[in-house]
Motif scaffolding. Structure first.
Motif, PDB file in Angstrom:
ATOM      1  N   THR A   1      11.103  -7.553   9.006  1.00 38.76           N
ATOM      2  CA  THR A   1      11.251  -6.787   7.775  1.00 38.76           C
ATOM      3  C   THR A   1       9.895  -6.478   7.159  1.00 38.76           C
ATOM      4  O   THR A   1       9.676  -5.379   6.672  1.00 38.76           O
ATOM      5  N   VAL A   2       8.981  -7.448   7.164  1.00 42.21           N
ATOM      6  CA  VAL A   2       7.616  -7.237   6.694  1.00 42.21           C
ATOM      7  C   VAL A   2       6.698  -7.499   7.887  1.00 42.21           C
ATOM      8  O   VAL A   2       6.602  -8.621   8.362  1.00 42.21           O
ATOM      9  N   PRO A   3       6.046  -6.462   8.409  1.00 42.57           N
ATOM     10  CA  PRO A   3       5.191  -6.650   9.588  1.00 42.57           C
ATOM     11  C   PRO A   3       4.061  -7.639   9.316  1.00 42.57           C
ATOM     12  O   PRO A   3       3.493  -7.663   8.225  1.00 42.57           O
ATOM     13  N   LEU A   4       3.746  -8.451  10.318  1.00 46.33           N
ATOM     14  CA  LEU A   4       2.642  -9.411  10.229  1.00 46.33           C
ATOM     15  C   LEU A   4       1.568  -8.997  11.207  1.00 46.33           C
ATOM     16  O   LEU A   4       1.802  -8.915  12.416  1.00 46.33           O
TER      17      LEU A   4
ATOM     18  N   LEU B   1      -1.407  -2.144  12.912  1.00 46.26           N
ATOM     19  CA  LEU B   1      -0.246  -2.122  12.028  1.00 46.26           C
ATOM     20  C   LEU B   1       0.979  -1.575  12.765  1.00 46.26           C
ATOM     21  O   LEU B   1       2.078  -2.112  12.634  1.00 46.26           O
ATOM     22  N   SER B   2       0.793  -0.542  13.581  1.00 46.11           N
ATOM     23  CA  SER B   2       1.910   0.014  14.361  1.00 46.11           C
ATOM     24  C   SER B   2       2.474  -1.017  15.327  1.00 46.11           C
ATOM     25  O   SER B   2       3.687  -1.138  15.484  1.00 46.11           O
TER      26      SER B   2
ATOM     27  N   CYS C   1       0.850  -1.187   0.000  1.00 43.27           N
ATOM     28  CA  CYS C   1       0.000   0.000   0.000  1.00 43.27           C
ATOM     29  C   CYS C   1       0.891   1.244   0.000  1.00 43.27           C
ATOM     30  O   CYS C   1       1.891   1.278   0.713  1.00 43.27           O
ATOM     31  N   ALA C   2       0.522   2.248  -0.788  1.00 41.01           N
ATOM     32  CA  ALA C   2       1.317   3.478  -0.843  1.00 41.01           C
ATOM     33  C   ALA C   2       1.296   4.209   0.501  1.00 41.01           C
ATOM     34  O   ALA C   2       2.293   4.783   0.914  1.00 41.01           O
ATOM     35  N   ALA C   3       0.179   4.174   1.204  1.00 41.06           N
ATOM     36  CA  ALA C   3       0.067   4.884   2.477  1.00 41.06           C
ATOM     37  C   ALA C   3       0.621   4.077   3.649  1.00 41.06           C
ATOM     38  O   ALA C   3       1.265   4.629   4.535  1.00 41.06           O
ATOM     39  N   CYS C   4       0.373   2.770   3.671  1.00 38.18           N
ATOM     40  CA  CYS C   4       0.751   1.936   4.822  1.00 38.18           C
ATOM     41  C   CYS C   4       2.051   1.174   4.632  1.00 38.18           C
ATOM     42  O   CYS C   4       2.608   0.655   5.592  1.00 38.18           O
ATOM     43  N   GLY C   5       2.536   1.063   3.414  1.00 38.26           N
ATOM     44  CA  GLY C   5       3.737   0.289   3.137  1.00 38.26           C
ATOM     45  C   GLY C   5       3.413  -1.185   2.953  1.00 38.26           C
ATOM     46  O   GLY C   5       2.264  -1.572   2.762  1.00 38.26           O
ATOM     47  N   ALA C   6       4.429  -2.015   3.035  1.00 43.11           N
ATOM     48  CA  ALA C   6       4.259  -3.464   2.860  1.00 43.11           C
ATOM     49  C   ALA C   6       3.970  -4.103   4.207  1.00 43.11           C
ATOM     50  O   ALA C   6       4.590  -3.769   5.215  1.00 43.11           O
TER      51      ALA C   6
END
Length: 85
Positions: A73-76, A64-65, A36-41
Protein backbone atom coordinates in the motif's frame (compact mmCIF):
# COMPACT_ATOMS: atom_id res chain seq x y z
CA UNK A 1 -2.93 -0.20 6.04
CA UNK A 2 -1.37 -0.16 9.49
CA UNK A 3 -3.18 1.79 12.19
CA UNK A 4 -0.71 3.44 14.52
CA UNK A 5 -1.38 4.29 18.13
CA UNK A 6 0.16 7.73 17.72
CA UNK A 7 -0.17 10.53 15.24
CA UNK A 8 2.79 11.12 12.93
CA UNK A 9 4.17 14.62 12.78
CA UNK A 10 4.91 15.77 9.25
CA UNK A 11 7.49 18.44 8.53
CA UNK A 12 8.19 20.33 5.30
CA UNK A 13 11.07 18.74 3.44
CA UNK A 14 12.53 18.02 0.00
CA UNK A 15 11.47 14.84 -1.77
CA UNK A 16 14.49 12.54 -2.26
CA UNK A 17 13.06 11.30 -5.59
CA UNK A 18 11.97 14.42 -7.49
CA UNK A 19 13.60 17.13 -5.30
CA UNK A 20 10.24 18.89 -5.02
CA UNK A 21 8.47 20.10 -1.88
CA UNK A 22 7.09 17.30 0.29
CA UNK A 23 6.14 16.39 3.82
CA UNK A 24 8.36 14.09 5.89
CA UNK A 25 7.53 11.99 8.96
CA UNK A 26 9.80 9.63 10.85
CA UNK A 27 8.31 6.13 10.98
CA UNK A 28 11.14 4.32 12.75
CA UNK A 29 14.75 5.11 13.54
CA UNK A 30 15.90 4.12 10.03
CA UNK A 31 12.76 4.68 7.96
CA UNK A 32 11.02 7.89 6.88
CA UNK A 33 7.67 8.42 5.15
CA UNK A 34 7.26 11.10 2.50
CA UNK A 35 4.07 12.63 1.13
CA UNK A 36 4.91 14.29 -2.20
CA UNK A 37 2.44 15.83 -4.66
CA UNK A 38 4.42 14.53 -7.65
CA UNK A 39 5.57 11.13 -6.34
CA UNK A 40 2.77 10.25 -3.92
CA UNK A 41 3.27 8.55 -0.56
CA UNK A 42 6.29 6.31 0.00
CA UNK A 43 8.69 5.18 2.71
CA UNK A 44 12.46 5.17 2.35
CA UNK A 45 15.25 3.78 4.51
CA UNK A 46 18.09 6.05 5.59
CA UNK A 47 20.60 3.95 3.59
CA UNK A 48 18.56 4.27 0.39
CA UNK A 49 18.10 7.99 0.98
CA UNK A 50 21.86 8.44 1.24
CA UNK A 51 22.46 6.28 -1.84
CA UNK A 52 19.97 8.29 -3.90
CA UNK A 53 21.92 11.51 -3.44
CA UNK A 54 24.44 10.36 -6.04
CA UNK A 55 21.87 9.18 -8.60
CA UNK A 56 20.25 11.02 -11.47
CA UNK A 57 16.57 11.93 -11.26
CA UNK A 58 15.71 9.15 -13.73
CA UNK A 59 17.42 6.52 -11.57
CA UNK A 60 15.71 7.82 -8.41
CA UNK A 61 12.32 7.54 -10.16
CA UNK A 62 13.25 4.02 -11.27
CA UNK A 63 13.86 3.03 -7.62
CA UNK A 64 10.40 4.35 -6.70
CA UNK A 65 8.81 2.49 -9.65
CA UNK A 66 10.47 -0.75 -8.56
CA UNK A 67 9.23 -0.24 -4.98
CA UNK A 68 5.66 0.20 -6.28
CA UNK A 69 5.87 -3.13 -8.14
CA UNK A 70 6.04 -5.01 -4.83
CA UNK A 71 2.28 -4.41 -4.41
CA UNK A 72 2.38 -2.78 -0.99
CA UNK A 73 0.00 0.00 0.00
CA UNK A 74 2.89 2.36 0.79
CA UNK A 75 5.98 1.59 -1.33
CA UNK A 76 9.24 1.11 0.57
CA UNK A 77 12.46 2.19 -1.13
CA UNK A 78 15.38 0.21 0.28
CA UNK A 79 18.84 -0.84 -0.81
CA UNK A 80 19.31 -4.35 -2.19
CA UNK A 81 21.15 -5.56 0.93
CA UNK A 82 18.43 -4.33 3.31
CA UNK A 83 15.65 -6.65 4.39
CA UNK A 84 12.28 -4.91 4.57
CA UNK A 85 10.39 -5.36 7.84
Amino acid sequence: MNVLSFERRYYPSTCPVCAGVSLEAEVTLRKVEFQCAACGAFEITSAARSAMKGLSREHRQLWLSQARLRASTVPLIACANETPP
